[in-house]
Write a protein that holds these residues in place. Structure first.
Motif, PDB file in Angstrom:
ATOM      1  N   GLU A 188      -2.146  -6.415   1.378  1.00 43.59           N
ATOM      2  CA  GLU A 188      -1.798  -5.878   0.067  1.00 43.59           C
ATOM      3  C   GLU A 188      -0.385  -5.276   0.091  1.00 43.59           C
ATOM      4  O   GLU A 188       0.378  -5.437  -0.869  1.00 43.59           O
ATOM      5  CB  GLU A 188      -2.840  -4.817  -0.326  1.00 43.59           C
ATOM      6  CG  GLU A 188      -2.995  -4.692  -1.821  1.00 43.59           C
ATOM      7  CD  GLU A 188      -4.153  -3.788  -2.223  1.00 43.59           C
ATOM      8  OE1 GLU A 188      -5.169  -3.701  -1.498  1.00 43.59           O
ATOM      9  OE2 GLU A 188      -4.022  -3.165  -3.285  1.00 43.59           O
ATOM     10  N   TYR A 189      -0.050  -4.602   1.183  1.00 40.98           N
ATOM     11  CA  TYR A 189       1.298  -4.033   1.293  1.00 40.98           C
ATOM     12  C   TYR A 189       2.349  -5.147   1.324  1.00 40.98           C
ATOM     13  O   TYR A 189       3.358  -5.090   0.614  1.00 40.98           O
ATOM     14  CB  TYR A 189       1.419  -3.157   2.544  1.00 40.98           C
ATOM     15  CG  TYR A 189       2.822  -2.659   2.761  1.00 40.98           C
ATOM     16  CD1 TYR A 189       3.319  -1.603   2.010  1.00 40.98           C
ATOM     17  CD2 TYR A 189       3.662  -3.280   3.687  1.00 40.98           C
ATOM     18  CE1 TYR A 189       4.630  -1.163   2.176  1.00 40.98           C
ATOM     19  CE2 TYR A 189       4.972  -2.842   3.864  1.00 40.98           C
ATOM     20  CZ  TYR A 189       5.447  -1.785   3.107  1.00 40.98           C
ATOM     21  OH  TYR A 189       6.743  -1.361   3.265  1.00 40.98           O
ATOM     22  N   ALA A 193     -14.669  -9.542   4.610  1.00 40.99           N
ATOM     23  CA  ALA A 193     -14.133  -8.407   5.378  1.00 40.99           C
ATOM     24  C   ALA A 193     -15.143  -7.268   5.546  1.00 40.99           C
ATOM     25  O   ALA A 193     -15.041  -6.507   6.503  1.00 40.99           O
ATOM     26  CB  ALA A 193     -12.864  -7.874   4.709  1.00 40.99           C
ATOM     27  N   ARG A 236       3.480   2.272  10.133  1.00 41.62           N
ATOM     28  CA  ARG A 236       2.521   1.708  11.086  1.00 41.62           C
ATOM     29  C   ARG A 236       1.200   1.622  10.363  1.00 41.62           C
ATOM     30  O   ARG A 236       0.592   2.644  10.036  1.00 41.62           O
ATOM     31  CB  ARG A 236       2.380   2.639  12.291  1.00 41.62           C
ATOM     32  CG  ARG A 236       3.618   2.689  13.140  1.00 41.62           C
ATOM     33  CD  ARG A 236       3.525   3.804  14.173  1.00 41.62           C
ATOM     34  NE  ARG A 236       4.420   3.480  15.291  1.00 41.62           N
ATOM     35  CZ  ARG A 236       4.494   4.188  16.406  1.00 41.62           C
ATOM     36  NH1 ARG A 236       3.712   5.236  16.577  1.00 41.62           N
ATOM     37  NH2 ARG A 236       5.321   3.839  17.366  1.00 41.62           N
ATOM     38  N   LEU A 237       0.755   0.411  10.131  1.00 41.01           N
ATOM     39  CA  LEU A 237      -0.398   0.201   9.263  1.00 41.01           C
ATOM     40  C   LEU A 237      -1.514  -0.553   9.968  1.00 41.01           C
ATOM     41  O   LEU A 237      -1.279  -1.593  10.589  1.00 41.01           O
ATOM     42  CB  LEU A 237       0.025  -0.683   8.092  1.00 41.01           C
ATOM     43  CG  LEU A 237       0.257  -0.073   6.726  1.00 41.01           C
ATOM     44  CD1 LEU A 237       0.424  -1.196   5.723  1.00 41.01           C
ATOM     45  CD2 LEU A 237      -0.872   0.859   6.313  1.00 41.01           C
ATOM     46  N   GLY A 238      -2.728  -0.058   9.846  1.00 44.42           N
ATOM     47  CA  GLY A 238      -3.911  -0.776  10.303  1.00 44.42           C
ATOM     48  C   GLY A 238      -4.663  -1.344   9.110  1.00 44.42           C
ATOM     49  O   GLY A 238      -4.268  -1.146   7.969  1.00 44.42           O
ATOM     50  N   GLN A 239      -5.757  -2.050   9.390  1.00 41.91           N
ATOM     51  CA  GLN A 239      -6.633  -2.660   8.379  1.00 41.91           C
ATOM     52  C   GLN A 239      -5.964  -3.890   7.749  1.00 41.91           C
ATOM     53  O   GLN A 239      -5.061  -3.766   6.910  1.00 41.91           O
ATOM     54  CB  GLN A 239      -7.065  -1.667   7.281  1.00 41.91           C
ATOM     55  CG  GLN A 239      -8.000  -0.586   7.769  1.00 41.91           C
ATOM     56  CD  GLN A 239      -9.357  -1.134   8.242  1.00 41.91           C
ATOM     57  OE1 GLN A 239      -9.758  -2.222   7.845  1.00 41.91           O
ATOM     58  NE2 GLN A 239     -10.038  -0.375   9.082  1.00 41.91           N
ATOM     59  N   ALA A 260       2.971  -6.511  -2.023  1.00 43.69           N
ATOM     60  CA  ALA A 260       3.758  -5.650  -2.924  1.00 43.69           C
ATOM     61  C   ALA A 260       5.249  -5.736  -2.599  1.00 43.69           C
ATOM     62  O   ALA A 260       6.098  -5.728  -3.496  1.00 43.69           O
ATOM     63  CB  ALA A 260       3.275  -4.207  -2.819  1.00 43.69           C
ATOM     64  N   LEU A 286     -13.574  -9.357   0.256  1.00 43.87           N
ATOM     65  CA  LEU A 286     -14.381  -8.251   0.794  1.00 43.87           C
ATOM     66  C   LEU A 286     -15.760  -8.726   1.255  1.00 43.87           C
ATOM     67  O   LEU A 286     -16.362  -8.105   2.131  1.00 43.87           O
ATOM     68  CB  LEU A 286     -14.508  -7.128  -0.242  1.00 43.87           C
ATOM     69  CG  LEU A 286     -13.206  -6.347  -0.520  1.00 43.87           C
ATOM     70  CD1 LEU A 286     -13.325  -5.541  -1.815  1.00 43.87           C
ATOM     71  CD2 LEU A 286     -12.848  -5.417   0.642  1.00 43.87           C
ATOM     72  N   LEU A 332      -6.623  -5.973   5.369  1.00 41.46           N
ATOM     73  CA  LEU A 332      -6.463  -6.131   3.912  1.00 41.46           C
ATOM     74  C   LEU A 332      -5.444  -5.137   3.341  1.00 41.46           C
ATOM     75  O   LEU A 332      -4.748  -5.457   2.368  1.00 41.46           O
ATOM     76  CB  LEU A 332      -7.805  -6.005   3.190  1.00 41.46           C
ATOM     77  CG  LEU A 332      -8.767  -7.184   3.387  1.00 41.46           C
ATOM     78  CD1 LEU A 332     -10.063  -6.948   2.618  1.00 41.46           C
ATOM     79  CD2 LEU A 332      -8.150  -8.508   2.933  1.00 41.46           C
ATOM     80  N   ALA A 333      -5.353  -3.955   3.945  1.00 44.51           N
ATOM     81  CA  ALA A 333      -4.309  -3.009   3.516  1.00 44.51           C
ATOM     82  C   ALA A 333      -2.929  -3.562   3.862  1.00 44.51           C
ATOM     83  O   ALA A 333      -1.973  -3.439   3.079  1.00 44.51           O
ATOM     84  CB  ALA A 333      -4.527  -1.650   4.172  1.00 44.51           C
TER      85      ALA A 333
END
Lengths: 204, 204
Positions: free
Chosen positions: A70-71, A100, A61-64, A74, A97, A66-67
């Motif tokens: 990026e995930y 962002a 469970r990911l927030g943000q 990958a 950025l 840009l994260a």
């Protein structure tokens, strides 16, 4: 894959663009931000920030935004959103950025509501605030962007995915775009790409 | 390597920490932000954003602290600031961006000056604004941070490099830190590391 989303959220819109560019299927759950649905306990268990977007993917469970991007880059590398070469990567991240960190955080809904409700600012003052920060950031980007069809060169990348939502937002607040011809050309070109068009909120 | 810097800038402070952790020598050029030195034409030629930090390195001129840190990590990989594993990387970036996007942009000098000068807010209103956003972001981080000596686990990483400057700043604005024991313990532990201590602005 579940995207916790709000149509008008620039940060969610970035992730929708990237999911579309990569051709990934996802389920969308929408939150009425003005009504505060993103602060409900069920959603805070998904994203303790109480913000959209959040992505549930591969048990994470990911927030943000840009994260998340990026995930996804990958794990689902085609097409690439962030260049692999360190110099190109740094240039792309500098531009992403700039949006962002230097533009969007100042202009999202929770800030505009605080200006209005907590600082007693009228609509004109809120609009001036909005345009002040978007114009400062766009002036920087106008100089950083390449002389190319997309911010990513011949194909869209993470910068285009940040730029198009910010441009939609800037138009919503009637920002004068004449000082930013390169930026406007790139944003309009990218916005016409099917992956971007499908991710867009309702037309202005 | 030249770092364009301001002692009290949280974003510059992040980069100073990372340069120290990696043992890189650099020349420091300082700009008095209150006097607007970062808007001088000579500096705009280095960084069109007119913000610090900017790093001149290997013929590049780079703005945006997280883009700089990611570049340094690619070119000078030891010790690593951003994990290589996609899941660990996403977790670290989610925390770093919570600071870099959700807290710091709202609370840096240009914003506080705008609230004061353009929106006519008094010091109490500016301080309340400051604490509102730092407390929201810290509440998120308190849940995301690991149960470990550093945000990076057994060694400091990019999250620690963002957290320590934000904590210095939060203390400057007399934020109540009692709701954030884990965050405070990690930040204080990291701040005592020689690479962090050497990067610090003057004591409060």
């Amino acid at each position: 894959m579940i995207l916790h989303d709000f149509a008008l959220s620039s940060a969610s819109y970035r992730v929708r663009i990237v999911l579309n560019l990569k051709g990934l299927d996802y389920e969308k759950r929408s939150y009425a931000l003005r009504a505060g649905e993103q602060r409900a306990p069920d959603y805070l268990a998904v994203n303790p920030a109480g913000l959209v977007p959040a992505l549930e993917v591969n048990g994470l469970r990911l927030g943000q935004s840009l994260a998340i991007i990026e995930y996804l880059d990958a794990v689902y590398p085609e097409p690439r959103m962030i260049p692999a070469d360190p110099i190109e990567r740094a240039r792309a991240m500098e531009m992403a950025l700039t949006i962002a960190c230097d533009i969007h955080p100042l202009n999202n809904l929770r800030i505009l509501k605080y200006l209005e409700n907590d600082l007693g600012q009228d609509q004109a003052a809120v609009d001036t605030w909005y345009r002040h920060w978007v114009e400062a950031g766009f002036a920087t980007l106008e100089q950083l962007l390449p002389d190319a069809p997309y911010a990513g060169g011949d194909a869209p990348n993470v910068v285009d995915a940040c730029l198009v939502p910010q441009m939609y937002n800037a138009r919503r607040f009637k920002t004068d775009l004449t000082p930013f011809p390169r930026l406007a050309a790139i944003a309009d070109h990218a916005a016409a790409h099917p992956a971007f068009a499908t991710a867009a909120p309702p037309p202005l």
